[in-house]
Each structure stands twice: as structure tokens, then as C-alpha cells.
Write a protein that holds these residues in place. Structure first.
Motif, mmCIF file in Angstrom:
data_model
loop_
_atom_site.group_PDB
_atom_site.id
_atom_site.type_symbol
_atom_site.label_atom_id
_atom_site.label_comp_id
_atom_site.label_asym_id
_atom_site.label_seq_id
_atom_site.Cartn_x
_atom_site.Cartn_y
_atom_site.Cartn_z
ATOM 1 N N ALA A 194 0.840 -1.195 0.000
ATOM 2 C CA ALA A 194 0.000 0.000 0.000
ATOM 3 C C ALA A 194 0.875 1.244 0.000
ATOM 4 O O ALA A 194 1.892 1.316 0.699
ATOM 5 N N ALA A 195 0.462 2.247 -0.783
ATOM 6 C CA ALA A 195 1.153 3.538 -0.808
ATOM 7 C C ALA A 195 0.395 4.574 0.020
ATOM 8 O O ALA A 195 1.004 5.370 0.731
ATOM 9 N N TYR A 196 -0.926 4.566 -0.077
ATOM 10 C CA TYR A 196 -1.723 5.522 0.693
ATOM 11 C C TYR A 196 -3.141 5.012 0.847
ATOM 12 O O TYR A 196 -3.597 4.121 0.112
ATOM 13 N N VAL A 197 -3.828 5.597 1.821
ATOM 14 C CA VAL A 197 -5.255 5.367 2.017
ATOM 15 C C VAL A 197 -5.924 6.728 2.039
ATOM 16 O O VAL A 197 -5.673 7.534 2.947
ATOM 17 N N ILE A 198 -6.723 7.023 1.031
ATOM 18 C CA ILE A 198 -7.433 8.303 0.955
ATOM 19 C C ILE A 198 -8.909 8.060 1.231
ATOM 20 O O ILE A 198 -9.530 7.175 0.624
ATOM 21 N N TYR A 199 -9.454 8.848 2.145
ATOM 22 C CA TYR A 199 -10.856 8.709 2.523
ATOM 23 C C TYR A 199 -11.743 9.546 1.616
ATOM 24 O O TYR A 199 -11.453 10.712 1.333
ATOM 25 N N THR A 200 -12.823 8.915 1.153
ATOM 26 C CA THR A 200 -13.816 9.604 0.348
ATOM 27 C C THR A 200 -15.158 9.539 1.068
ATOM 28 O O THR A 200 -15.351 8.757 1.995
ATOM 29 N N SER A 201 -16.083 10.355 0.615
ATOM 30 C CA SER A 201 -17.402 10.405 1.239
ATOM 31 C C SER A 201 -18.080 9.053 1.144
ATOM 32 O O SER A 201 -17.940 8.326 0.157
ATOM 33 N N GLY A 202 -18.841 8.692 2.192
ATOM 34 C CA GLY A 202 -19.495 7.379 2.231
ATOM 35 C C GLY A 202 -20.999 7.478 2.138
ATOM 36 O O GLY A 202 -21.619 8.309 2.790
ATOM 37 N N SER A 203 -21.618 6.635 1.329
ATOM 38 C CA SER A 203 -23.065 6.693 1.102
ATOM 39 C C SER A 203 -23.870 6.259 2.319
ATOM 40 O O SER A 203 -25.065 6.531 2.411
ATOM 41 N N ARG A 228 -15.590 14.591 -4.317
ATOM 42 C CA ARG A 228 -16.678 13.620 -4.321
ATOM 43 C C ARG A 228 -17.478 13.753 -3.038
ATOM 44 O O ARG A 228 -16.927 13.782 -1.945
ATOM 45 N N VAL A 229 -18.790 13.835 -3.189
ATOM 46 C CA VAL A 229 -19.668 13.991 -2.031
ATOM 47 C C VAL A 229 -20.806 12.990 -2.134
ATOM 48 O O VAL A 229 -21.512 12.940 -3.149
ATOM 49 N N GLU A 230 -20.953 12.172 -1.111
ATOM 50 C CA GLU A 230 -22.101 11.269 -1.018
ATOM 51 C C GLU A 230 -23.207 12.024 -0.276
ATOM 52 O O GLU A 230 -23.103 12.298 0.923
ATOM 53 N N LEU A 231 -24.267 12.369 -0.990
ATOM 54 C CA LEU A 231 -25.339 13.136 -0.371
ATOM 55 C C LEU A 231 -25.951 12.428 0.839
ATOM 56 O O LEU A 231 -26.305 13.087 1.825
ATOM 57 N N PRO A 232 -26.081 11.088 0.836
ATOM 58 C CA PRO A 232 -26.628 10.429 2.027
ATOM 59 C C PRO A 232 -25.802 10.659 3.287
ATOM 60 O O PRO A 232 -26.345 10.670 4.387
ATOM 61 N N GLU A 233 -24.478 10.848 3.145
ATOM 62 C CA GLU A 233 -23.657 11.100 4.327
ATOM 63 C C GLU A 233 -24.056 12.424 4.987
ATOM 64 O O GLU A 233 -24.100 12.537 6.220
#
Length: 479
Positions: A127-136, A393-398
Motif C-alpha cells: 500500500a502507498a496511501y489510504v485516501i478517505y472519500t465520502s461514504g453513502s 466527491r460527495v455522497e449526499l446520504p452522508e
């Protein structure tokens, strides 16, 4: 080449005295960057950090951020960007889920460690990185990207450009946004310089314009919605010539009219080449390539994303996973060397989105597209309720999960809407009792959501419209 550190160290031998990083009045040569990053890596090793461990990087835009990223990778660990501007609860969730015990910029300083030479033993699957994105589901998800994923991006994409050691790449994006991976490592892979765009310039188009000219930036990556503001600043200043050689778009649908207007404002001999690259965090930044030549800018395809990179394959499929005929709309499925390892500690979600068909592993993007007669793709929209706002990126449900926890809120729904005065914005529709106050709700959301996910506008309703199935009727909300 088996890892990013190996690539970096090879170029340090080739270009030891060349400038690697520029941040305001501060510069680091490749040799100086290697020494600083190597010392940090050695310190992490002394503190017990081992190969594959996740190390936090909590730093604002700076030369230190580049040193930290390279240093963490040189140690054999992977980095997790922790934006200092994020709410404490969100940072806590990321830190706890990744079991982070060492954070550069917090409990581990960037500088001041004994010099050391570090030769990491890594391969493409590390692994090089872990990037967090919005969650549904209301919970952000961390995407695990390997060294091999990033190397495949560089191997496939960089030959499509005429780039080299004389170039100067703007590091415009936060390290929490994976566009930064492309900006940093494309520069370091070619012996070029990374020019850090500070916080003020990233928010002020006029300051950004001054920086591009002052620092002689030749390669600029932009989200189209942000680029439109730069165009206005450029026009306000009388359209001065710029040193740009390449203008690379990603993160959102490209604006052909605005791009054409900007290019026309520059002398023909000094116009940068404009490129559109569609991509997803889960497929390592970029998946396609399309030069926006004059014919494309005048063409009928409103959102041209071109063809997949040579390291990737793209198919368009229906909800059952069956490929659709050319010309029909389907979900983008991406396969190949750039497809990430999956979501950290989220096996069920990984199995849902990273699927194997006929022995080939794919990522189901949730994006809809159409294959045109010439074989290129036209991007259309999202298939689910994920949106992109200013490239993020945006998960509207979050957001809706956060709103339902606010004082006085009974039910909530969020839409991305357009306003003539301010452009795209998030609008929260809430069914609320007498205790509801928009200002208080905004403050409560800001405690758990990043600033770009806090709704700009609140619309109160006695109740939210429902579809015959009993679900919120989003189409009826803004009527």
C-alpha cells in the motif's frame, strides 16, 4: 520499477541538484528532499513503524507535506492524509479505523532527525496511501491504493505528454484529494519541480494567477468549476501571457466553452495544450485521456473523456453487469492495473464495488457514459446519489445522516443545485419542528462534516415529498 521510493531515489541520482520542491521562498533540491525524507523515514523506523503500517500526515499545503509523504513511503509505510481543517470527529474516525499511532505533523516532527540512508524493500502490492472519500452510508470510506497502482498510472499517462525536468508542476490540490498524487509523483518521476500552491492562493484566483506567473508554472491541473474562477481573474488582469504548457482537467465535467475562451485569450504560439482526464480514486486518479483540440472544443460531445489509458480497460454495463451495445447508456466499469486494492476494513463494500467477472477484476464506478461511434466515451452523470462539488466527491446520504442528528430535524434530504450568482451549492431540505434553526444546524454539521459538505442553503418544509414506494421524491423537492 517496483515502488515509488525506488523511482524517486533513481531520479535523485540523475538530478541531485535540480529543484524538487518550491514553496514560497523555500526550495529543496532532489538531494535535499531525499536527505530530509530519508531522515524522517529513519526516525519512523526508530519509533517502530514497520512495512505496511499506516502513518498519518497532518500538514497543510507546504514543502513539509511533500517531505512527509516521501518520507513515510521511504520508511516502507503507507500514508493517510489528515486534513487539519477537517472536523475533529472525522479525523478521529479515520485515525481510529486505520489504527494510526504515528502522525507526521502531530506527534512526529518533519525535521530534526539524524541523517540516514534508507533503502525500502517494497513491491507493487504494498500500500502507498489510504485516501478517505465520502461514504453513502454516512461513514467515510478509505480507499487503499498500492505502489503498483500509482506506477501504472505514471507508466501509462506520462508518455502521452511531452514532459521533463524543465517543467514546474503546480501542487494545487490538498493531499486529501488524490489529484495531488498525480501532481507530486508526475513531477518527481520526470525530474521536474513541485511548486506548492499555498492555502491563500488556492482560494484566491488572483493570487493563484500571480503565483503561476511568478513561479513560471508550466503544468496546471484544475477542476473545471475552480478553473472558471481563474479565467475571470485572468480576464480582469487583461489576459496576460502565461508560462503554461499543459492545462489538465479532472474531477468534474469539463467546461468546453470556458476552456475555449481562455485559450483564445492567449497568443496562439503560447497556448497550453488542454487535456481532459476522467478518473476515480478507486482507479488511481485518472482513467482516460482526451486532448481538447479545436475540433473537440467546437464539437457536439458536451463532456468528452476520450479513451482509457493503456493500463486500463473500460466497459459500459447495465445494472445486471451485462455490457450494453455501443451508443447506449451504461455504468462505467474499469479494469486493469490501476484498480485499487479495495476499501480499508470494509470487506462487504469492497466485494460490492470491486467485482470479478470472467476472471477480470473491475471497479463499478457508479458513473454513466456512452460509447460514441469513434470509440471514445461521453460522460453523462452519476448513477447513484454521489455528486462532485468543486471536484470533491460527495455522497449526499452522508450529509443527510448528519442533518438528521441536528436539533429539531425530523427528516432531511440534500441536493446539488445551481444558482446563477454562486454556481453549484448544496441545498438541505429539512422537515423540522419548532426548535430548528438553520444557523445551529449548519454549526452542528460543521462539527462532523468537512466544510465542503456543509449545506450552503437550508429550505424548511412541513414534510418531505414521498414517492409511491415511500421513499423521498427528490425530483419533487426543488419544484
Amino acid at each position: 520499477m517496483s515502488s515509488l521510493p525506488a523511482l524517486f531515489l533513481e531520479n535523485c541520482v540523475k538530478y541531485p541538484e535540480r529543484t524538487a520542491v518550491v514553496a514560497g521562498s523555500r526550495t529543496l533540491s532532489y538531494q535535499e528532499l531525499a536527505e530530509a525524507a530519508g531522515s524522517l523515514a529513519a526516525e519512523l523506523g526508530r519509533r517502530g513503524v514497520s512495512r505496511g503500517e499506516l502513518v498519518g500526515v497532518r500538514l497543510a499545503r507546504s514543502a513539509d507535506a511533500v517531505v512527509a509523504i516521501v518520507g513515510v513511503l521511504l520508511s516502507g509505510a503507507a500514508y493517510v492524509p489528515l486534513d487539519p481543517r477537517y472536523p475533529a470527529d472525522r479525523l478521529r474516525l479515520m485515525t481510529e479505523e486505520c489504527r494510526i499511532t504515528h502522525t507526521v505533523g502531530e506527534n512526529v516532527p518533519v525535521w530534526g532527525h539524524p541523517a540516514a540512508s534508507v533503502q525500502p524493500e517494497l513491491d507493487e502490492d504494498d500500500a502507498a496511501y489510504v485516501i478517505y472519500t465520502s461514504g453513502s452510508t454516512g461513514r467515510p470510506k478509505g480507499c487503499v491504493v498500492t505502489h503498483g497502482n500509482v506506477l501504472s498510472l505514471l507508466d501509462a499517462a506520462l508518455p502521452l505528454f511531452d514532459m521533463g525536468p524543465d517543467d514546474r508542476w503546480a501542487l494545487f490540490h490538498s493531499i486529501n484529494f488524490d489529484f495531488s498524487v498525480w501532481e507530486i509523483w508526475s513531477a518527481l518521476a520526470t525530474g521536474a519541480a513541485v511548486v506548492v500552491v499555498d492555502e491563500d492562493a488556492s482560494l484566491d484566483p488572483g493570487e493563484l494567477l500571480d503565483l503561476l506567473i511568478r513561479e513560471r508554472v508550466t503544468i496546471l491541473n484544475q477542476v473545471p468549476s475552480i478553473f472558471r474562477m481563474l479565467i475571470e481573474a485572468h480576464e480582469d488582469e487583461g489576459c496576460p501571457p502565461l508560462p503554461l504548457r499543459y492545462l489538465i482537467f479532472g474531477g468534474d465535467a469539463v467546461d468546453l466553452e470556458a476552456t475555449s475562451r481562455f485559450l483564445a485569450s492567449l497568443p496562439a504560439a503560447a497556448r497550453p495544450v488542454a487535456i481532459n482526464m476522467y478518473g476515480i480514486t478507486e482507479t488511481t486518479v485518472h482513467s482516460t485521456f482526451k486532448e481538447l483540440d479545436p475540433d473537440t472544443l467546437r464539437g457536439s460531445n458536451p463532456s468528452p473523456i476520450g479513451r482509457p489509458l493503456s493500463s486500463l480497460g473500460i466497459t459500459l454495463r447495465d445494472p445486471d453487469g451485462v455490457e450494453v451495445p455501443d451508443g447506449e447508456v451504461g455504468e462505467i466499469w474499469v479494469s486493469g492495473a490501476g484498480v485499487a486494492a479495495g476499501y480499508f476494513q470494509r470487506d462487504e463494500l469492497t466485494a460490492e464495488r470491486f467485482v470479478v467477472v470472467d476472471g477480470t477484476r473491475h471497479y463499478r464506478s457508479g458513473d454513466l457514459a456512452r460509447r460514441l461511434p469513434d470509440g471514445e466515451f461521453q460522460y453523462l452523470s452519476r448513477a447513484d446519489r454521489q455528486v462532485k462539488l468543486r471536484g470533491m466527491r460527495v455522497e449526499l446520504p452522508e450529509i443527510e445522516v448528519a442533518l438528521r442528528a441536528c436539533t429539531g430535524v425530523k427528516e432531511a434530504a440534500v441536493l446539488l443545485e445551481s444558482d446563477e450568482a454562486v454556481g453549484e451549492l448544496l441545498v438541505a431540505y429539512v422537515a423540522a419542528g419548532t426548535g430548528f434553526d438553520p444557523g445551529q444546524a449548519r454549526a452542528e454539521c460543521a462539527r462532523v462534516l468537512p466544510s465542503h459538505m456543509v449545506p450552503t442553503r437550508f429550505e424548511r418544509r412541513d414534510s418531505l415529498p414521498l414517492s409511491p414506494s415511500g421513499k423521498v421524491d427528490y425530483r419533487a423537492l426543488s419544484r
